[in-house]
Design an enzyme around this catalytic site. Structure first.
Site, PDB file in Angstrom:
ATOM      1  N   LYS A   1      31.647  29.008 -41.201  1.00 54.98           N
ATOM      2  CA  LYS A   1      31.823  27.705 -41.130  1.00 54.98           C
ATOM      3  C   LYS A   1      32.893  27.093 -42.168  1.00 54.98           C
ATOM      4  O   LYS A   1      33.933  27.015 -42.178  1.00 54.98           O
ATOM      5  CB  LYS A   1      30.393  27.045 -41.004  1.00 54.98           C
ATOM      6  CG  LYS A   1      29.321  27.777 -40.032  1.00 54.98           C
ATOM      7  CD  LYS A   1      29.672  27.512 -38.514  1.00 54.98           C
ATOM      8  CE  LYS A   1      28.997  28.541 -37.501  1.00 54.98           C
ATOM      9  NZ  LYS A   1      27.622  28.549 -37.824  1.00 54.98           N
TER      10      LYS A   1
ATOM     11  N   TYR B   1      18.250  28.424 -36.529  1.00 58.61           N
ATOM     12  CA  TYR B   1      19.229  28.652 -35.750  1.00 58.61           C
ATOM     13  C   TYR B   1      18.872  29.753 -34.522  1.00 58.61           C
ATOM     14  O   TYR B   1      17.983  30.476 -35.116  1.00 58.61           O
ATOM     15  CB  TYR B   1      20.478  29.416 -36.614  1.00 58.61           C
ATOM     16  CG  TYR B   1      21.784  29.794 -36.145  1.00 58.61           C
ATOM     17  CD1 TYR B   1      22.666  28.960 -35.290  1.00 58.61           C
ATOM     18  CD2 TYR B   1      22.047  31.135 -36.301  1.00 58.61           C
ATOM     19  CE1 TYR B   1      23.889  29.277 -34.910  1.00 58.61           C
ATOM     20  CE2 TYR B   1      23.338  31.672 -35.696  1.00 58.61           C
ATOM     21  CZ  TYR B   1      24.017  30.845 -34.818  1.00 58.61           C
ATOM     22  OH  TYR B   1      25.296  31.097 -34.453  1.00 58.61           O
TER      23      TYR B   1
ATOM     24  N   ARG C   1      33.865  51.297 -48.141  1.00 56.01           N
ATOM     25  CA  ARG C   1      32.633  50.542 -47.623  1.00 56.01           C
ATOM     26  C   ARG C   1      32.096  49.641 -48.860  1.00 56.01           C
ATOM     27  O   ARG C   1      31.259  48.830 -48.589  1.00 56.01           O
ATOM     28  CB  ARG C   1      31.672  51.477 -47.285  1.00 56.01           C
ATOM     29  CG  ARG C   1      30.657  50.749 -46.275  1.00 56.01           C
ATOM     30  CD  ARG C   1      29.549  51.892 -45.576  1.00 56.01           C
ATOM     31  NE  ARG C   1      29.933  53.092 -45.442  1.00 56.01           N
ATOM     32  CZ  ARG C   1      29.570  54.382 -45.907  1.00 56.01           C
ATOM     33  NH1 ARG C   1      29.103  53.885 -46.981  1.00 56.01           N
ATOM     34  NH2 ARG C   1      29.963  55.285 -45.524  1.00 56.01           N
TER      35      ARG C   1
HETATM   36  C1  LIG Z   1      26.825  29.695 -37.347  1.00 58.58           C
HETATM   37  C2  LIG Z   1      25.438  29.817 -38.007  1.00 58.58           C
HETATM   38  C3  LIG Z   1      25.143  31.168 -38.422  1.00 58.58           C
HETATM   39  C4  LIG Z   1      25.510  32.517 -37.858  1.00 58.58           C
HETATM   40  O1  LIG Z   1      27.005  32.632 -38.409  1.00 58.58           O
HETATM   41  P1  LIG Z   1      27.822  33.700 -37.916  1.00 58.58           P
HETATM   42  O2  LIG Z   1      29.122  33.932 -38.794  1.00 58.58           O
HETATM   43  O3  LIG Z   1      28.503  32.945 -36.426  1.00 58.58           O
HETATM   44  O4  LIG Z   1      27.263  34.833 -37.371  1.00 58.58           O
HETATM   45  C5  LIG Z   1      23.772  31.171 -39.424  1.00 58.58           C
HETATM   46  N1  LIG Z   1      23.478  30.033 -39.458  1.00 58.58           N
HETATM   47  C6  LIG Z   1      23.660  28.783 -39.035  1.00 58.58           C
HETATM   48  C7  LIG Z   1      23.011  27.600 -39.346  1.00 58.58           C
HETATM   49  C8  LIG Z   1      24.837  28.704 -38.231  1.00 58.58           C
HETATM   50  O5  LIG Z   1      25.273  27.584 -37.951  1.00 58.58           O
END
Ligand SMILES: *Cc1c(COP(=O)(O)O)cnc(C)c1O
Length: 407
Positions: free
Chosen positions: A217, A120, A66
């Protein structure tokens, strides 16, 4: 060879840094990319060794799965190296998990959070759901508030969560002014830096205490892994790590490995995302079917001057406002696109188009637009193919709009 006459060493460029970062020999074991260390249990040679291990700081020591292993530590260290002034980074199984851990590491019942109104949406839901349930209140603020944030900071305010630019409407915030106001009152400054990444906005250098990334992303970059990170300033690392361990957060070694693999090409990918997106944004500006383009590098975007002042570069995500028309006309544009997928998320190699209605989420501000919004994630395709595709889409939009507005 350097000599005294050379003056200060030239800082290593980001493209070089993303290639070398986090690749400690003890973690790579003599190969290029750190392998996947899959483990729950670490074995000790004796009870005495086990007892000593338990009593020590386990950061970067094998202890129990963990707490991660070399695969996760390598990516975490690489992300830290990209944020000059940072102490360390913790990884999470998603960006939203990273936001939760960061907020919970600084907020307690009775505290207030200031959250940007352009945040978001799942971040908003966390504030109005989970945080509210645990007695933490949230006040939403105008992304263009700038130094005016000082007037919103009250006795109970403990944290300010920025997101710059917002990922639907792209207002750029005055991070240095907000950070200065926060520091003057002992308030923690958090930033969701997913859009710019540490390559195009140095969050910690700008005074941010906790810099959050949805690694899903641009770090991963291939639309196939969920991953998040929080990079902490020295003052905030201990509390962040403690809370993250208490929450039981661990990113899998396989996902961390894919994240590290994506990171190695991030500088060239981002450069291409940026160039293609700007080319397409500028082309959209010339089209009569488009009322406005919301891209931080264009003067029509709220906060563009702050972008020019503070950011190193842009990325591949922006929105545009259609000139009139309704949702059906917008759908006519999006549904027929050949090179754009229709889906959430962004930062991958492929282009995406999404209808967005940010007005629905806002509570502190009421942005007005002359038509429906479309958000584009510009991938690594040839931008001229994307432009031709969008040109056909705008024709479909105009035909649908003009048909429905006929008396
Ligand atoms: C996608 C996103 C998140 C969340 O990320 P996940 O990996 O999908 O949980 C947070 N902030 C922004 C600006 C995003 O575009």
């Amino acid at each position: 060879m350097s000599s005294d006459q050379d003056g200060p060493a030239r800082p290593i460029a980001d493209a070089t840094r993303v290639v070398s970062a986090g690749r400690r020999p003890e973690w790579t074991q003599g190969i290029v990319n750190p392998p996947v260390w899959r483990a729950s249990t670490h074995l000790y040679n004796s009870v005495a060794e086990l007892r000593t291990a338990g009593g020590r700081d386990t950061h970067h020591r094998l202890f129990y799965g963990r707490r991660g292993g070399p695969t996760q530590w390598s990516l975490a260290e690489a992300l830290t190296e990209l944020e000059p002034g940072a102490e360390a980074t913790f990884l999470y199984p998603s960006g939203v998990a990273a936001i939760a851990a960061a907020l919970l590491s600084v907020l307690s019942p009775g505290d207030e959070l200031l959250l940007v109104d352009s945040a978001y949406d799942p971040t908003r839901s966390m504030a109005t759901g989970l945080l509210k349930r645990f007695g933490i209140t949230t006040r939403f603020y105008d992304p263009l508030v700038g130094a005016g944030i000082a007037e919103l900071i009250g006795d109970k305010t403990r944290a300010i969560l920025m997101e710059s630019p917002g990922s639907l409407t792209f207002e750029v915030q005055d991070v240095p002014a907000i950070v200065a106001a926060a520091k003057a009152r002992g308030v923690t400054a958090l930033l969701d830096n997913t859009w710019a990444t540490p390559l195009h906005f140095r969050a910690i250098e700008h005074g941010v205490d906790l810099s959050i990334l949805a690694c899903t992303k641009y770090i991963v970059g291939h639309s196939d892994v969920m991953l998040g990170s929080v990079t902490a300033a020295p003052s905030h690392w201990r509390a962040l790590r403690e809370m993250s361990l208490q929450l039981g957060q661990v990113a899998s070694p396989d996902d961390a490995w894919l994240g590290a693999r994506g990171l190695r090409t991030m500088a060239v990918r981002l450069a291409q995302h940026q160039a293609s997106a700007l080319k397409i944004a500028r082309w959209l500006e010339t089209r009569p079917e488009v009322a406005r383009v919301l891209h931080p590098a264009l003067p029509t975007c709220p906060g563009h001057d702050l972008f020019a002042r503070d950011f190193i570069g842009a990325s591949g995500l922006f929105s545009f406002v259609l000139a009139g028309g309704d949702d059906a006309a917008r759908i006519a544009l999006i549904d027929g696109l050949d090179h754009f997928g229709i889906g959430f998320s962004w930062g991958g190699f492929e282009s995406l188009a999404l209808p967005v209605d940010p007005q629905r989420y806002r509570t502190a501000t009421t942005p007005r637009f002359d038509g429906p919004l479309v958000r584009l994630q510009i991938g690594l395709e040839d931008p001229d193919d994307l432009i031709a595709d969008l040109a056909r889409g705008l024709d479909r939009f105009a035909a649908a709009r003009d048909l429905s507005s006929r008396p």
